[in-house]
Design a protein around this motif. Structure first.
Motif, mmCIF file in Angstrom:
data_model
loop_
_atom_site.group_PDB
_atom_site.id
_atom_site.type_symbol
_atom_site.label_atom_id
_atom_site.label_comp_id
_atom_site.label_asym_id
_atom_site.label_seq_id
_atom_site.Cartn_x
_atom_site.Cartn_y
_atom_site.Cartn_z
ATOM 1 N N TYR A 1 0.851 -1.200 0.000
ATOM 2 C CA TYR A 1 0.000 0.000 0.000
ATOM 3 C C TYR A 1 0.879 1.240 0.000
ATOM 4 C CZ TYR A 1 1.020 0.452 4.997
ATOM 5 O OH TYR A 1 1.653 0.598 6.207
ATOM 6 N N MET A 2 0.279 2.361 -0.406
ATOM 7 C CA MET A 2 0.961 3.646 -0.416
ATOM 8 C C MET A 2 0.094 4.662 0.315
ATOM 9 S SD MET A 2 3.803 3.208 -2.189
ATOM 10 C CE MET A 2 4.275 4.839 -2.777
ATOM 11 N N VAL A 3 0.735 5.617 0.954
ATOM 12 C CA VAL A 3 0.024 6.714 1.616
ATOM 13 C C VAL A 3 0.050 7.921 0.683
ATOM 14 C CG1 VAL A 3 -0.119 8.213 3.627
ATOM 15 C CG2 VAL A 3 0.708 5.854 3.886
ATOM 16 N N ASN A 4 -1.124 8.394 0.270
ATOM 17 C CA ASN A 4 -1.226 9.535 -0.629
ATOM 18 C C ASN A 4 -0.926 10.838 0.099
ATOM 19 O OD1 ASN A 4 -2.042 7.855 -2.807
ATOM 20 N ND2 ASN A 4 -4.144 7.863 -2.021
ATOM 21 N N ASP A 5 -0.777 11.914 -0.663
ATOM 22 C CA ASP A 5 -0.478 13.227 -0.080
ATOM 23 C C ASP A 5 -1.563 13.678 0.893
ATOM 24 O OD1 ASP A 5 1.851 13.326 -1.528
ATOM 25 O OD2 ASP A 5 0.999 14.502 -3.178
ATOM 26 N N ASP A 6 -2.811 13.282 0.630
ATOM 27 C CA ASP A 6 -3.911 13.660 1.526
ATOM 28 C C ASP A 6 -4.091 12.662 2.671
ATOM 29 O OD1 ASP A 6 -4.863 11.495 0.193
ATOM 30 O OD2 ASP A 6 -6.699 12.460 -0.554
ATOM 31 N N LEU A 7 -3.085 11.765 2.844
ATOM 32 C CA LEU A 7 -3.040 10.757 3.904
ATOM 33 C C LEU A 7 -4.031 9.619 3.700
ATOM 34 C CD1 LEU A 7 -2.533 12.960 7.121
ATOM 35 C CD2 LEU A 7 -0.821 11.940 5.609
ATOM 36 N N SER A 8 -4.718 9.594 2.563
ATOM 37 C CA SER A 8 -5.550 8.435 2.240
ATOM 38 C C SER A 8 -4.639 7.292 1.785
ATOM 39 C CB SER A 8 -6.556 8.789 1.150
ATOM 40 O OG SER A 8 -5.881 9.155 -0.047
ATOM 41 N N LEU A 9 -5.180 6.091 1.759
ATOM 42 C CA LEU A 9 -4.387 4.911 1.430
ATOM 43 C C LEU A 9 -4.753 4.380 0.051
ATOM 44 C CD1 LEU A 9 -4.620 3.051 4.854
ATOM 45 C CD2 LEU A 9 -2.737 4.448 4.025
ATOM 46 N N ARG A 10 -3.750 3.896 -0.639
ATOM 47 C CA ARG A 10 -3.970 3.260 -1.946
ATOM 48 C C ARG A 10 -3.303 1.881 -1.904
ATOM 49 N NH1 ARG A 10 -0.635 4.013 -6.335
ATOM 50 N NH2 ARG A 10 0.190 5.908 -5.333
ATOM 51 N N PHE A 11 -4.125 0.844 -2.075
ATOM 52 C CA PHE A 11 -3.628 -0.521 -1.934
ATOM 53 C C PHE A 11 -3.323 -1.128 -3.300
ATOM 54 C CE2 PHE A 11 -5.874 0.397 1.930
ATOM 55 C CZ PHE A 11 -5.088 -0.180 2.910
ATOM 56 N N ARG A 12 -2.234 -1.839 -3.353
ATOM 57 C CA ARG A 12 -1.814 -2.491 -4.592
ATOM 58 C C ARG A 12 -2.836 -3.552 -4.993
ATOM 59 N NH1 ARG A 12 3.437 -6.347 -5.241
ATOM 60 N NH2 ARG A 12 3.606 -6.317 -7.528
ATOM 61 N N LYS A 13 -3.210 -3.566 -6.254
ATOM 62 C CA LYS A 13 -4.283 -4.441 -6.730
ATOM 63 C C LYS A 13 -3.747 -5.795 -7.158
ATOM 64 C CE LYS A 13 -7.304 -0.641 -8.102
ATOM 65 N NZ LYS A 13 -8.059 0.005 -9.202
ATOM 66 N N VAL A 14 -3.187 -6.496 -6.180
ATOM 67 C CA VAL A 14 -2.751 -7.880 -6.381
ATOM 68 C C VAL A 14 -3.132 -8.663 -5.130
ATOM 69 C CG1 VAL A 14 -0.809 -7.312 -7.913
ATOM 70 C CG2 VAL A 14 -0.461 -7.405 -5.423
ATOM 71 N N THR A 15 -3.106 -9.970 -5.238
ATOM 72 C CA THR A 15 -3.340 -10.813 -4.068
ATOM 73 C C THR A 15 -2.000 -11.347 -3.559
ATOM 74 O OG1 THR A 15 -3.777 -12.669 -5.545
ATOM 75 C CG2 THR A 15 -5.688 -11.460 -4.692
ATOM 76 N N TYR A 16 -2.029 -11.898 -2.360
ATOM 77 C CA TYR A 16 -0.783 -12.334 -1.711
ATOM 78 C C TYR A 16 -0.943 -13.726 -1.104
ATOM 79 C CZ TYR A 16 0.387 -7.357 -1.963
ATOM 80 O OH TYR A 16 0.632 -6.078 -2.412
ATOM 81 N N HIS A 17 0.190 -14.359 -0.924
ATOM 82 C CA HIS A 17 0.269 -15.633 -0.222
ATOM 83 C C HIS A 17 1.100 -15.435 1.046
ATOM 84 C CE1 HIS A 17 1.102 -19.769 0.838
ATOM 85 N NE2 HIS A 17 2.394 -19.564 0.691
#
Length: 253
Positions: free
Chosen positions: A160-176
């Motif tokens: 995930y990344m933290v945007n300039d407005d402090l909102s979160l953007r999550f990577r669109k993949v799945t994980y194991h």
């Protein structure tokens, strides 16, 4: 050891001979404490032990040198809840929590942060499923087995990344989740059917924000239960535990 006075959590009570009890306590400072209480089963005597597993009690005790059992001098109630006001389903959840503590916390193992979470009755305001999730999250910290959900262990791309407005953007993949190494691998690096979604990554992130646990109440119950099941099995695998109460939990969670 000198005489100690502190609040302890009653973890387990077992019968010992006809009138005695074997009681296991959790201390925030020295972990699991075991004590035999003479005539503890006799309700009409002054030495009776009227408490149940899950009660918090104030105990004065000593642990003699080179001895495994604590000598109890006095016990008084601190948080003594009536079991008549607790549903059977809630008791199933509590039994599982108490068994995990009994199986995983050893003598002389400090656990103050975990203990304070359990002692804080404000945490009981959360639904039993959410309370169990938060307990499991604290148990990961207690044993130092929290997995790194912030990136893929192979390509090191952040989850995930933290945007300039402090909102979160999550990577669109799945994980194991690699249960033996406590790391995640994204689906671009490893092909697997045991997947953790971006929504689960968000759940992990929110669980770390102790000042914003109320946000977790918006998590759909079925999704939370799915992740509780995965987290329980991860803990069982890493700590090599086989709690008998887990089977009952699966039926009622």
């Amino acid at each position: 050891m000198s005489q100690q006075k502190e609040i302890l959590l009653v973890l387990r009570i077992a019968s010992l001979r006809e009138t005695d009890l074997l009681v296991y306590f959790l201390s925030p400072h020295i972990g699991l404490i075991t004590s035999s209480i003479r005539r503890g089963r006799q309700t009409t005597t002054q030495s009776s032990f009227p408490f149940q597993a899950g009660d918090f009690v104030e105990v004065v005790y000593t642990i003699p040198q080179n001895k495994d059992f604590a000598s109890i001098h006095s016990v008084s109630p601190h948080i003594w809840r009536s079991r008549h006001n607790i549903s059977y389903e809630s008791l199933i959840f509590e039994s599982y929590i108490l068994e995990l503590l009994y199986l995983s916390i050893k003598p002389n193992q400090e656990n103050n942060n975990l203990f304070q979470f359990l002692l804080n009755q404000e945490n009981r305001q959360y639904e039993k499923q959410l309370y169990l999730w938060l307990f499991l999250w604290h148990l990961l910290d207690q044993h130092g087995i929290r997995f790194d959900y912030t990136q893929c262990a192979q390509c090191h791309a952040p989850s995930y990344m933290v945007n300039d407005d402090l909102s979160l953007r999550f990577r669109k993949v799945t994980y194991h989740l690699d249960q033996f190494h406590g790391v995640l691998y994204c689906s671009l690096c490893q092909n697997t059917t045991n997947l953790i979604s971006p929504a689960a990554i968000k759940l992990f992130y929110l669980s770390e924000q102790s000042n914003n646990w109320n946000a977790l109440r918006k998590v759909p119950l079925n999704f939370l239960l799915q992740n509780i099941d995965s987290l329980c099995k991860y803990i069982h695998t890493i700590l090599e535990l086989s709690p008998k109460s887990f089977a009952s939990l699966l039926k009622y969670k």
